[in-house]
Design a protein around this motif. Structure first.
Motif, mmCIF file in Angstrom:
data_model
loop_
_atom_site.group_PDB
_atom_site.id
_atom_site.type_symbol
_atom_site.label_atom_id
_atom_site.label_comp_id
_atom_site.label_asym_id
_atom_site.label_seq_id
_atom_site.Cartn_x
_atom_site.Cartn_y
_atom_site.Cartn_z
ATOM 1 N N ASN A 1 -9.798 -21.173 -2.700
ATOM 2 C CA ASN A 1 -11.094 -21.862 -2.666
ATOM 3 C C ASN A 1 -11.655 -22.032 -4.085
ATOM 4 N N HIS B 1 -15.168 -27.078 -0.428
ATOM 5 C CA HIS B 1 -14.505 -25.871 0.091
ATOM 6 C C HIS B 1 -13.056 -26.181 0.424
ATOM 7 N N LYS C 1 -16.157 -18.892 9.246
ATOM 8 C CA LYS C 1 -16.138 -19.428 7.883
ATOM 9 C C LYS C 1 -16.648 -20.880 7.852
ATOM 10 N N PRO D 1 -12.341 -13.637 -8.737
ATOM 11 C CA PRO D 1 -13.350 -14.499 -8.106
ATOM 12 C C PRO D 1 -14.534 -14.754 -9.041
ATOM 13 N N ASP E 1 -18.162 -11.418 -1.316
ATOM 14 C CA ASP E 1 -17.449 -11.913 -2.490
ATOM 15 C C ASP E 1 -16.090 -12.510 -2.134
ATOM 16 N N TYR E 2 -15.734 -12.483 -0.842
ATOM 17 C CA TYR E 2 -14.400 -12.965 -0.435
ATOM 18 C C TYR E 2 -14.501 -13.871 0.788
ATOM 19 N N ASP E 3 -13.609 -14.859 0.838
ATOM 20 C CA ASP E 3 -13.486 -15.675 2.053
ATOM 21 C C ASP E 3 -12.507 -14.985 2.987
ATOM 22 N N THR E 4 -12.728 -15.121 4.295
ATOM 23 C CA THR E 4 -11.733 -14.579 5.225
ATOM 24 C C THR E 4 -10.754 -15.697 5.578
ATOM 25 N N THR F 1 -9.730 -16.682 -0.958
ATOM 26 C CA THR F 1 -10.770 -16.679 -1.992
ATOM 27 C C THR F 1 -10.268 -17.350 -3.261
ATOM 28 N N ARG F 2 -9.027 -17.003 -3.631
ATOM 29 C CA ARG F 2 -8.411 -17.573 -4.834
ATOM 30 C C ARG F 2 -8.235 -19.084 -4.687
ATOM 31 N N SER G 1 -7.262 -12.694 2.844
ATOM 32 C CA SER G 1 -8.619 -12.892 2.345
ATOM 33 C C SER G 1 -8.597 -13.110 0.825
ATOM 34 N N GLN G 2 -7.787 -12.314 0.119
ATOM 35 C CA GLN G 2 -7.647 -12.482 -1.332
ATOM 36 C C GLN G 2 -7.123 -13.879 -1.653
#
Length: 440
Positions: A215, A288, A325, A116, A182-185, A212-213, A208-209
């Motif tokens: 996005n 986003h 979110k 991220p 630091d992460y999106d859900t 985030t990736r 979530s990982q």
């Protein structure tokens, strides 16, 4: 037969009754009877999953306040006007061809190396430290992500926490390293919570990982340096503090808001892209990505089939499953004074592979209109922030933690005492930076 033709005049509910009849809805007792035949009791619901706290709460931490979400939802306050104080970085130009992508002309989402993007917390931001030197009019410091999390708090399901530091008459709101900020859900507010198996690609952590990736890759891919707009200070504000971590080429706008008598908030906001309006004016864009995982697991609409014909239904499902979110993204774009929000619809190439993705389409909104679409009450969001800020400004000097309870709709404020949080080294660094902002 006769009854069905004549709508009964019962209060104002006859329309609902008719609808229930058309849908063939069964009453509680017939459902119970059917359940009994299938060998389960009416009360046999699947057990609620217990969620983990974002931080281990120490027994010596003292609870100072407990704030119920139901109380927060009743508040309202005037939305303050933002004022730009400084602008750093260079905003890349949005590439128009991405506006024309459809499920039939899908584009591959390019993978991006390096994890991220680095996102400096409030106390690590050199620009906030500079603008907050002695004699500056600001006394509350934060980033847009932290403020948006607090403002939309009643929608959150998972646990998150904010480090609250009082120094002199000042208040710093920080995130911890590698914290939920630091992460999106993904599907945080969905009825279906994904797989309990932690190894599964559809477990909340893996989702979530992936979100985030996706996005980060989308934000990186849909912009180009051609037509970029440098801000007053074109250098990236995190260049000196990010180390080897990748940093997003975005525009960082430092904006101030008056939060009542004697309270001036200074916040770092960001815009990911710039595009040209009808009069050839510069329009700032928040970018986003929403990502489709496995429609069968989450019981959602298949985007490849419905994105073109039923985009409203797709967004409505996303709003149900990712309510927090979407509210945070909307608030971040409002805090940044962005002119537009661009949402990308990203799907897995194959539902069983979480590594490869395609872009199926994008959609553009004006932030204020989008707030209405996602049922976001902006005056209420500002009232929540004001209540939290006012509460924290009453605290004595020291370190505190604001924590969203992992399983209950409430926030708790802890006094973490002299020992502070777990990350002792980080705490020392933050204090040094805060002190830097104090002297001179």
């Amino acid at each position: 037969g006769e009854q069905d033709k004549q709508p009964e005049k019962i209060g104002g509910n006859n329309r609902n009754l008719q609808k229930a009849r058309q849908m063939g809805q069964r009453g509680k007792w017939s459902k119970t009877r059917q359940a009994a035949q299938q060998g389960m009791r009416w009360s046999d619901r699947p057990p609620t999953r217990i969620r983990e706290s974002s931080i281990d709460v120490r027994p010596q931490w003292q609870v100072l306040e407990q704030i119920m979400f139901t109380d927060l939802q009743k508040m309202t306050w005037t939305v303050p006007e933002g004022e730009e104080v400084a602008a750093h970085g260079t905003v890349q130009a949005f590439e128009k061809p991405y506006d024309r992508v459809t499920p039939k002309t899908e584009k591959t989402l390019q993978a991006q190396q390096g994890g991220p993007f680095y996102n400096a917390s409030t106390s690590d931001d050199p620009v906030l430290a500079e603008l907050g030197r002695d004699g500056s009019p600001y006394n509350v410091f934060a980033t847009d992500a932290i403020l948006a999390a607090i403002m939309a708090a009643p929608r959150s399901a998972y646990s998150w926490d904010v480090v609250v530091t009082r120094v002199g008459n000042r208040l710093y709101l920080d995130k911890r390293d590698f914290s939920p900020f630091d992460y999106d859900t993904c599907n945080e507010t969905a009825h279906e919570q994904g797989d309990e198996d932690k190894e599964s690609i559809n477990s909340p952590f893996a989702l979530s990982q992936e979100a985030t990736r996706v996005n980060a890759c989308f934000q990186h891919q849909v912009v180009s340096a051609e037509g970029a707009k440098p801000f007053a200070t074109p250098a990236h504000p995190f260049a000196q503090v990010a180390g080897d971590a990748p940093i997003l080429n975005a525009g960082y706008r430092y904006r101030s808001f008056a939060m009542g008598e004697g309270v001036k908030l200074l916040v770092r906001t960001q815009v990911e892209a710039v595009t040209k309006g009808k009069q050839d004016e510069d329009l700032f864009v928040s970018v986003h990505a929403l990502n489709e995982t496995d429609p069968k697991v989450f019981n959602t609409i298949d985007w490849r089939q419905k994105l073109e014909s039923q985009r409203g239904a797709v967004l409505a499902t996303e709003l149900k499953n990712n309510s927090y979110k979407l509210a945070k993204w909307t608030l971040q774009s409002l805090l940044a004074g962005a002119d537009l929000i661009k949402l990308g619809y990203i799907s897995r190439v194959h539902s069983r592979n979480a590594e490869r993705h395609v872009i199926l389409g994008t959609q553009t909104y004006k932030p204020k209109e989008f707030a209405t679409q996602v049922n976001l009450n902006v005056p209420n969001a500002w009232a929540i922030l004001k209540a939290v800020v006012d509460m924290c400004l009453k605290l004595d000097e020291g370190k505190y933690l604001l924590l969203k309870d992992p399983n209950k709709p409430l926030l708790r404020l802890y006094d973490v005492g002299e020992a502070g949080l777990d990350e002792d080294e980080d705490d020392d660094e933050e204090e040094e930076i805060n002190e830097d902002g104090e002297d001179d």
